[in-house]
Scaffold this motif. Structure first.
Motif, PDB file in Angstrom:
ATOM      1  N   VAL A   1      19.843  28.781  31.942  1.00 17.97           N
ATOM      2  CA  VAL A   1      20.294  30.158  32.004  1.00 17.97           C
ATOM      3  C   VAL A   1      19.234  30.915  32.576  1.00 17.97           C
ATOM      4  O   VAL A   1      19.365  31.726  33.333  1.00 17.97           O
ATOM      5  CB  VAL A   1      20.976  30.653  30.636  1.00 17.97           C
ATOM      6  N   GLU A   2      18.013  30.580  32.195  1.00 16.82           N
ATOM      7  CA  GLU A   2      16.800  31.565  32.544  1.00 16.82           C
ATOM      8  C   GLU A   2      16.646  31.034  34.143  1.00 16.82           C
ATOM      9  O   GLU A   2      16.339  31.957  35.026  1.00 16.82           O
ATOM     10  CB  GLU A   2      15.519  31.033  31.860  1.00 16.82           C
ATOM     11  N   GLU A   3      16.835  30.095  34.649  1.00 23.51           N
ATOM     12  CA  GLU A   3      16.786  29.553  36.075  1.00 23.51           C
ATOM     13  C   GLU A   3      17.820  30.450  36.489  1.00 23.51           C
ATOM     14  O   GLU A   3      17.638  30.881  38.068  1.00 23.51           O
ATOM     15  CB  GLU A   3      16.873  28.294  36.254  1.00 23.51           C
TER      16      GLU A   3
ATOM     17  N   ASN B   1      26.772  28.084  27.177  1.00 25.59           N
ATOM     18  CA  ASN B   1      27.749  27.319  26.348  1.00 25.59           C
ATOM     19  C   ASN B   1      27.920  25.903  26.702  1.00 25.59           C
ATOM     20  O   ASN B   1      27.967  24.975  26.018  1.00 25.59           O
ATOM     21  CB  ASN B   1      29.065  28.017  26.090  1.00 25.59           C
ATOM     22  N   SER B   2      28.138  25.714  28.064  1.00 25.16           N
ATOM     23  CA  SER B   2      28.128  24.327  28.450  1.00 25.16           C
ATOM     24  C   SER B   2      27.046  23.470  28.547  1.00 25.16           C
ATOM     25  O   SER B   2      26.975  22.204  28.270  1.00 25.16           O
ATOM     26  CB  SER B   2      28.878  24.531  29.914  1.00 25.16           C
ATOM     27  N   THR B   3      25.914  23.929  28.639  1.00 27.19           N
ATOM     28  CA  THR B   3      24.551  23.194  28.753  1.00 27.19           C
ATOM     29  C   THR B   3      23.807  23.149  27.361  1.00 27.19           C
ATOM     30  O   THR B   3      23.158  22.416  27.239  1.00 27.19           O
ATOM     31  CB  THR B   3      23.615  23.892  29.891  1.00 27.19           C
ATOM     32  N   GLN B   4      23.833  24.075  26.453  1.00 27.90           N
ATOM     33  CA  GLN B   4      23.521  24.147  25.316  1.00 27.90           C
ATOM     34  C   GLN B   4      21.793  24.577  25.394  1.00 27.90           C
ATOM     35  O   GLN B   4      21.083  24.203  24.423  1.00 27.90           O
ATOM     36  CB  GLN B   4      23.682  23.125  24.330  1.00 27.90           C
TER      37      GLN B   4
ATOM     38  N   MET C   1      28.058  48.144  36.625  1.00 29.64           N
ATOM     39  CA  MET C   1      28.387  47.670  35.153  1.00 29.64           C
ATOM     40  C   MET C   1      29.175  46.429  35.304  1.00 29.64           C
ATOM     41  O   MET C   1      28.911  45.677  34.629  1.00 29.64           O
ATOM     42  CB  MET C   1      29.174  48.877  34.335  1.00 29.64           C
ATOM     43  N   ALA C   2      29.987  46.448  36.248  1.00 32.23           N
ATOM     44  CA  ALA C   2      30.976  45.368  36.487  1.00 32.23           C
ATOM     45  C   ALA C   2      29.879  43.933  36.817  1.00 32.23           C
ATOM     46  O   ALA C   2      30.274  42.949  36.280  1.00 32.23           O
ATOM     47  CB  ALA C   2      31.858  45.642  37.665  1.00 32.23           C
TER      48      ALA C   2
ATOM     49  N   PHE D   1      28.929  37.343  31.347  1.00 36.08           N
ATOM     50  CA  PHE D   1      29.728  36.420  31.237  1.00 36.08           C
ATOM     51  C   PHE D   1      29.295  35.065  31.577  1.00 36.08           C
ATOM     52  O   PHE D   1      29.420  34.061  30.938  1.00 36.08           O
ATOM     53  CB  PHE D   1      30.972  37.055  31.806  1.00 36.08           C
ATOM     54  N   LEU D   2      28.885  34.818  32.877  1.00 34.61           N
ATOM     55  CA  LEU D   2      28.640  33.609  33.528  1.00 34.61           C
ATOM     56  C   LEU D   2      27.189  33.052  32.968  1.00 34.61           C
ATOM     57  O   LEU D   2      27.276  31.895  32.724  1.00 34.61           O
ATOM     58  CB  LEU D   2      28.256  33.898  34.965  1.00 34.61           C
TER      59      LEU D   2
END
Length: 129
Positions: free
Chosen positions: A110-112, A102-105, A87-88, A95-96
């Motif tokens: 994110v998929e990569e 959020n930073s790349t939009q 779970m952690a 979160f990452l």
């Protein structure tokens, strides 16, 4: 060696006879197999009851269900510490990936990122297994 070859020949003839029966009478062949299954179960049940000195009305099916359930639960048991780590790790990855999105939009990075994490974890799994 002669008895071995005659036994092999007899087995071959028997297999050919069974094949011919299956082709000529497919319904009877299926019905025969269904009945053999029931007969074999009852023969094994009787042997099990006799060899373990159990009462004649002993429910072997209940015994098998309980013992298989026990084996399965022992097989798939995961410790609470392992669940907490899982779970952690999932929360950290969530979160990452949210921070990356959020930073790349764009969802492509994110998929990569998640794909590389997946393959890295598979390599670790194979290495430790």
């Amino acid at each position: 060696n002669d008895s071995e070859s005659s036994s092999l020949w007899f087995s071959f003839q028997e297999a050919m006879h069974d094949l011919a029966f299956k082709i000529r009478h497919p319904y009877l062949s299926r019905r025969k197999n269904q009945l053999l299954l029931v007969i074999r179960f009852h023969a094994l049940r009787a042997h099990f009851i006799d060899s373990n000195n159990l009462p004649p009305k002993f429910k072997v099916s209940h015994y098998l269900k309980r013992s298989l359930t026990s084996v399965l639960l022992d097989f798939v048991h995961i410790s609470p510490a392992a669940w907490i780590c899982l779970m952690a790790t999932a929360n950290l990855l969530y979160f990452l990936s949210g921070m990356l999105l959020n930073s790349t939009q764009t969802s492509l990075e994110v998929e990569e990122f998640l794909m590389y994490i997946f393959f890295a974890l598979m390599v670790l799994f194979v290495a430790f297994a």
